[in-house]
Enzyme design. Structure first.
Site, short mmCIF file in Angstrom:
data_model
loop_
_atom_site.label_atom_id
_atom_site.label_comp_id
_atom_site.label_asym_id
_atom_site.label_seq_id
_atom_site.Cartn_x
_atom_site.Cartn_y
_atom_site.Cartn_z
N SER A 603 29.64 -57.30 9.14
CA SER A 603 30.63 -56.24 9.00
C SER A 603 32.04 -56.84 9.11
CB SER A 603 30.37 -55.15 10.05
OG SER A 603 31.13 -54.00 9.77
N HIS A 718 24.12 -49.66 6.80
CA HIS A 718 25.02 -50.70 7.28
C HIS A 718 24.34 -51.60 8.30
CE1 HIS A 718 28.77 -52.70 7.82
NE2 HIS A 718 28.91 -52.33 9.08
#
Length: 743
Positions: A603, A718
């Site tokens: 991320s 994610h």
């Protein structure tokens, strides 16, 4: 690189035929190369075994007479939501009642459902709002479950939210608050809900009454409702670090069939309970009885984090503030202190009665229950029945303090529980067992070499200065830690700042530069990296007598807001200078050498290590970059990217793009410089950070014949994966890559 001539922009078409053909080809090549590594079978098996181990601690939250929790194992890779009693939970093999079997539901409906949480209706505890997502995406659905029959409550009597970002939140038995990005008013630019509605049971969703709407330019609008007190709080996100709190006043909270309670603990997965309006003026909402209600904005600094807990407000400051200079509603960016009042530094935690704050924040009688210094930072806070408990960092080491009101109600007194709880070099997570009934606390402790322990701490009166701790569950060791040691080290960054990092490895390290070493970092969004037991790292890396390092670089929260803000936007390079300073310190100390040094990040951490690829390629031999941001010229146009401009900057502003392009790996790539070996991984179902970032970077590096391996999971959101088997593949591929390149 201009987006006008970007040859790989077609890879942003997430599920397009051409893009998915490219993904399948690259992923197959990655699997062929890495699954053939001699260690891969053991890596995969060891990781999956740890993730599915039946003797893991089943974490729970209390609601009424039951303890609720979510659990995955080999037979239930997507998991079950279940409950048990206190008496049964204390046994070695608790008896569980399964409420939702996600695997069975996925098979029945032929949808790869992933659990997103549930919220119970209180006080009856006979209904739940269950949140599920397709393939692990942020966007999800909500449906109502009857816990007495085990059946879904069908429309029109049951509540059901169609798939979109947002949630349903219980108001009472016959009403829920609804937020959805698929609202007729549309979504914000960041893709989050901008309207809160009140939906009455048995009526069409389209008839749900608007409570409040925010402008499209804002980040998002979220709602929380405390069913115990009947308090509804909205959070208006102006930007990632700016927001305001709205309270639905008591006049609009009267309902016909009594008050409920809000779910707490692990069983409650509702939206953020903070709120904000930003305009200062009252807004009209509709009460369940049809009478109009008033939404009142708290006149507090918009850069602060605000927590409304029943009759108190806790304010965590990101910038210095004097209560006599509360932010003007007409100037929500104001945070300048008044010379006439006491100034509280950034990072402070202030508490005051809600009624007093609503009347006048300047005279609300604020108490600073935490004030930071250069070594300390607030991590978290939790409310119990009569107390406030904070976890804090001192030199990135956890401490715990409890705060209670003075008998006369004029202030708060505090005491340190750190030694009584025997925290040591471990991370401790604290939450209330039942903040309506008592002051008991769940304690989850973990360290790099210390498996997780779950305890209950019962606070006694302040005068006795004691605490009773009952250990409920202790996880066994998942890897061989004998001969390993944890040390805290400090590197010196380019501007002279001392940067902490944790080093885990053999006590008899040769210090001749021969030890394979992996450095992990994040450095963003005020998130601190602290000690935690990770069986995946342990089995995949430490068990091989290698070194694992966790770097506490600027941009994170290791030293509070100042540490975070030191690497915002045009100062972003400080985070990358800190990270490479840690890498160079490891080489200088003889722990490892460049040829044996790799780094990992996901991320925002993927952006971090992406900058090692193009900014400091001579300092690393291998880079693992997962679900990353990499194209900072277009990140704000992709999925939730616009919500992060407060962190990185606005690419459409020429001045801000001038700094952004200095840390945009995709644009920063220089074909005349070498690059280390690169492993890139993402998820097709990631609807937060667009998979196009990783795809395009892999294509660019491949175009220039660089050593790049690309793999994409077709579900997982994610997080990257949805089941233990997928997680095992996700991690085993990355660690096989590091073993291949560094050993």
């Amino acid at each position: 690189m201009s987006t006008d001539v970007d040859p790989w922009i077609w890879l942003e078409d997430v599920e397009g035929d051409r893009a998915m053909g490219w993904v399948r080809e690259r992923s197959a090549a990655a699997e062929e190369a890495l699954t053939g590594h001699p260690l891969y079978p053991d890596l995969h098996a060891g990781i999956q075994d740890a993730l599915e181990a039946p003797d893991r601690i089943p974490l729970v939250g209390q609601a009424g007479e039951h303890l609720y929790g979510f659990w995955t194992d080999a037979e239930h890779p997507r998991g079950v939501w279940r409950r048990t009693s206190w008496a049964s939970y204390r046994t070695e093999e608790p008896q569980w009642e399964v409420l939702v079997d996600v695997d069975a539901l996925a098979r029945e409906e032929d949808v790869p459902w992933v659990w997103q949480g549930a919220q119970l209706l209180r006080p009856q505890m006979d209904r739940a709002l269950v949140h599920l997502s397709r393939g692990g995406a942020d966007a999800g659905t909500t449906r109502e479950l009857d816990l007495t029959t085990g059946r879904w409550v069908s429309a029109p009597e049951g509540f059901a939210k169609p798939e979109a970002k947002g949630r349903l939140v219980w108001r009472d038995r016959d009403h829920v608050y609804l937020t959805t990005a698929d609202d007729p008013t549309g979504a914000t630019r960041s893709g989050y809900p901008r309207t809160v509605r009140l939906w009455r049971r048995g009526t069409p969703l389209a008839d749900a009454a608007v409570v409040h709407t925010i402008p499209e330019e804002d980040l998002g609008l979220f709602v929380g409702h405390d069913q115990r007190s009947g308090r509804t709080v909205l959070h208006r996100g102006l930007a990632f670090y700016r927001g305001q709190t709205l309270v639905l006043d008591d006049a609009s909270e009267q309902i016909e069939d009594g008050q409920g309670e809000d779910g707490q603990g692990e069983d409650s997965q509702g939206e953020d309970s903070q709120g904000g309006d930003g305009r200062g003026s009252a807004a009209q909402g509709e009460s369940p009885t049809g009478r109009p209600g008033t939404v009142r904005a708290l006149d507090l600094p918009v850069t602060a984090e605000v927590d409304v807990h029943r009759d108190h407000v806790a304010v965590r400051l990101r910038h210095p503030w004097s209560p006599t200079s509360a932010s003007s509603p007409s100037s929500p960016t104001s945070s300048s202190p008044s010379p006439d009042g006491p100034e509280h530094p950034a990072g402070s935690l202030l508490v005051a009665p809600l009624s007093a704050v609503l009347e006048d924040p300047a005279t609300a009688g604020w108490t600073a229950v935490f004030t930071p210094d250069d070594r300390s930072a607030l991590v978290d806070l939790t409310w119990t029945k009569d107390r406030l408990v904070t976890t804090e960092l001192v030199d990135v080491r956890h401490t715990v303090r409890v705060h209670e009101r003075e008998p006369d109600g004029t202030g708060w007194v505090s005491r340190d529980l750190t030694e009584l709880l025997d925290v040591g070099l471990r991370t401790v997570s604290v939450s209330a067992v039942d903040d309506d009934e008592n002051d008991d606390l769940w304690l989850v402790t973990t360290g790099f070499l210390d498996p997780m322990t779950l305890s209950v701490a019962r606070l006694t009166d302040g005068d006795s200065n004691t605490v009773d701790v009952e250990t409920l569950k202790a996880a066994p060791a998942r890897f061989e830690a004998e001969g390993l040691v944890v040390t805290q080290q400090w590197a010196v960054s380019a501007d002279g700042t001392r940067v902490p990092y944790w080093q885990v490895g053999p006590a008899d390290l040769p210090m001749d530069g021969s030890t394979p070493t992996a450095v992990h970092g994040y450095g963003g969004f005020e998130q601190a990296l602290t000690p935690a037991y990770d069986p995946i790292v342990g089995r995949s890396w430490l068990a091989h007598r290698h070194v694992h390092v966790v770097a506490g670089i600027r941009g994170g929260g290791e030293f509070g807001p100042r540490w975070h803000q030191a690497a915002l936007q045009e100062e972003r390079h400080r985070a990358y200078e800190d990270f490479v300073a840690v890498a160079r310190d490891l080489v200088a100390r003889g722990v490892t050498s460049v040829a044996r040094l790799g780094c990992t990040g996901r991320s925002n951490g993927g952006l971090l290590v992406g900058n090692m690829i193009t900014g400091y390629p001579e300092d690393f031999a291998a880079v693992v970059c997962q679900v990353p941001l990499l194209d900072m010229q277009r990140y704000h146009l992709l999925l939730a990217g616009a919500s992060w401009m407060a962190e990185y900057g606005d690419p459409d502003d020429p001045e801000q793009w001038a700094s952004l392009q200095t840390f945009s790996p995709y644009q920063r790539f220089d074909p005349d410089r070498p690059t280390p070996a690169v492993y890139l991984a993402t998820s097709t179902r990631d609807d937060r950070v667009h998979p196009g970032h990783a795809r395009k970077m892999a294509a660019l590096l491949t175009e220039h014949d660089r050593d790049v391996t690309y793999w994409e999971n077709t579900e997982g959101g994610h997080g990257g994966a949805s089941t233990p088997e997928q997680w095992a593949t996700w991690h085993a591929l990355a660690w096989a890559f590091l073993h291949h390149r560094l050993t």
